[in-house]
Design an enzyme around this catalytic site. Structure first.
Site, mmCIF file in Angstrom:
data_model
loop_
_atom_site.group_PDB
_atom_site.id
_atom_site.type_symbol
_atom_site.label_atom_id
_atom_site.label_comp_id
_atom_site.label_asym_id
_atom_site.label_seq_id
_atom_site.Cartn_x
_atom_site.Cartn_y
_atom_site.Cartn_z
ATOM 1 C CE LYS A 186 35.048 40.288 50.616
ATOM 2 N NZ LYS A 186 36.113 40.512 50.076
ATOM 3 C CE LYS B 113 39.121 35.074 46.264
ATOM 4 N NZ LYS B 113 40.385 34.882 46.933
ATOM 5 C CE LYS C 70 42.583 44.227 44.581
ATOM 6 N NZ LYS C 70 42.224 44.364 45.915
#
Ligand code: TRP
Length: 329
Positions: A112, A196, A193
């Site tokens: 991340k 958002k 994939k």
């Protein structure tokens, strides 16, 4: 009855991937388990601390979709994380017995950070994400946690924290098991994939014409430049969506039409749009009813919060007593 718990983080609106990857499964689990489902609005701060103003609308969108998609407030406890302050207390206590090494080793931590390079994520709360998640799960003494594969390392930490706590202070928590459900990969409009952060998502809140437009502009097999070019359905993300939303018969028909250039990409997309609408129309209808009547949603969530709080408070009474925090009033 065994207890299931899961949640969605309040960063953004729910999309088709969330629906078929999680929500539809959660709806089924209601038949067999006592279920706790909530919106993790505090967790949204771990990456979105600079924009807390976005969290409220995301929380509302998720709650509306929970119910519109079929979570039944009579059977499931539906609530919002930040309304149960006990999560924060347990998070604090668990943080005292969680080695930094466990947290630094979580793959999502590095991934991340890399993915969101534009944000400064060298924060205590971001590293501690799995500790808060563990508090969320353990405070309800959940037995099963439906999650995607990417969440298994978090759940492993939860189990390790539970074990460590039980060993140090007494048997407070069952070790929760991951409930892995096989669900199809849901591609977004660009074939990656659906997410958002890629701006390729079809949202449950998209009006029908937006959804139609998004599907119509989806990529297909690049070999099909002209209507007469033959294609390979397996190279088209539209066909991936057919696999989820269309009947076996329709899948065979569009695949054949693609290979032989018997149909054009627009024809193929029209079939998909029809099937998407069939799945979404009841959801849209319920969404509208809930949005038109905000006090109804408020009531449902208040009742869920009430129920969740009683369970969380009972756990915390045990935890405090096991650790010796019982002084005075
Ligand atoms: N980590 C989960 C996600 O990114 C969110 C989460 C927070 C969660 N607390 C949880 C999931 C408790 C299951 C149970 O989607």
């Amino acid at each position: 009855m065994q207890r299931v718990l899961s949640e969605m983080q309040a960063s953004g609106k729910l999309h088709l991937g969330n629906l078929v990857g999680a929500l539809q499964n959660w709806v089924k689990l209601q038949e067999e388990y006592e279920c706790f489902y909530f919106v993790a609005d505090w967790h949204a701060l771990t990456t979105g601390y600079a924009h807390p103003e976005d969290i409220k609308s995301s929380t509302e969108d998720i709650l509306v979709n929970f119910i519109a998609a079929g979570l039944d407030p009579e059977r499931s406890t539906i609530f919002v994380q930040s309304k149960i302050l006990e999560h924060a207390e347990l998070h604090l206590l668990l943080s005292m017995v969680t080695p930094l090494g466990w947290l630094e080793r979580v793959p999502t931590y590095k991934e991340k950070k890399e993915e969101l390079k534009d944000r400064d994520l060298s924060m205590y709360g971001f590293l501690g994400y799995p500790v808060l998640q563990s508090a969320d799960i353990l405070i309800y003494r959940a037995n099963h946690v439906p999650v995607g594969v990417d969440q298994l390392p978090h759940l492993e930490i939860t189990r390790e924290i539970a074990r460590r706590f039980n060993h140090l202070y007494g048997e407070a928590f069952p070790e929760p098991e991951g409930l892995l459900t096989k669900f199809p990969k849901v591609p977004g409009t660009d074939g990656r994939k659906m997410s958002k952060s890629y701006e390729n998502a079809i949202y449950l809140s998209d009006p029908p014409d937006t959804m139609e437009q998004k599907v119509k502009t989806m990529k297909t097999d690049p070999a099909r430049m002209r209507r007469t070019d033959k294609g390979d359905p397996e190279k088209s993300p539209v066909f991936e969506l057919h696999k989820i939303f269309s009947s076996a018969e329709e899948q065979a028909e569009v695949a054949e039409g693609c290979r032989t250039a018997g149909i054009g990409c627009i024809d193929c997309k029209k079939v998909l749009i029809k099937n998407l609408f069939t799945v979404l129309e009841p959801i849209w209808e319920k969404r509208k009813a809930l949005i038109d009547n905000p006090s109804l949603l408020q009531k449902v969530v208040d009742a869920g919060t009430e129920r969740a709080r009683l369970v969380a408070q009972e756990t915390m009474r045990d935890v405090r007593s096991m650790m010796g925090f019982e002084w005075g009033q």
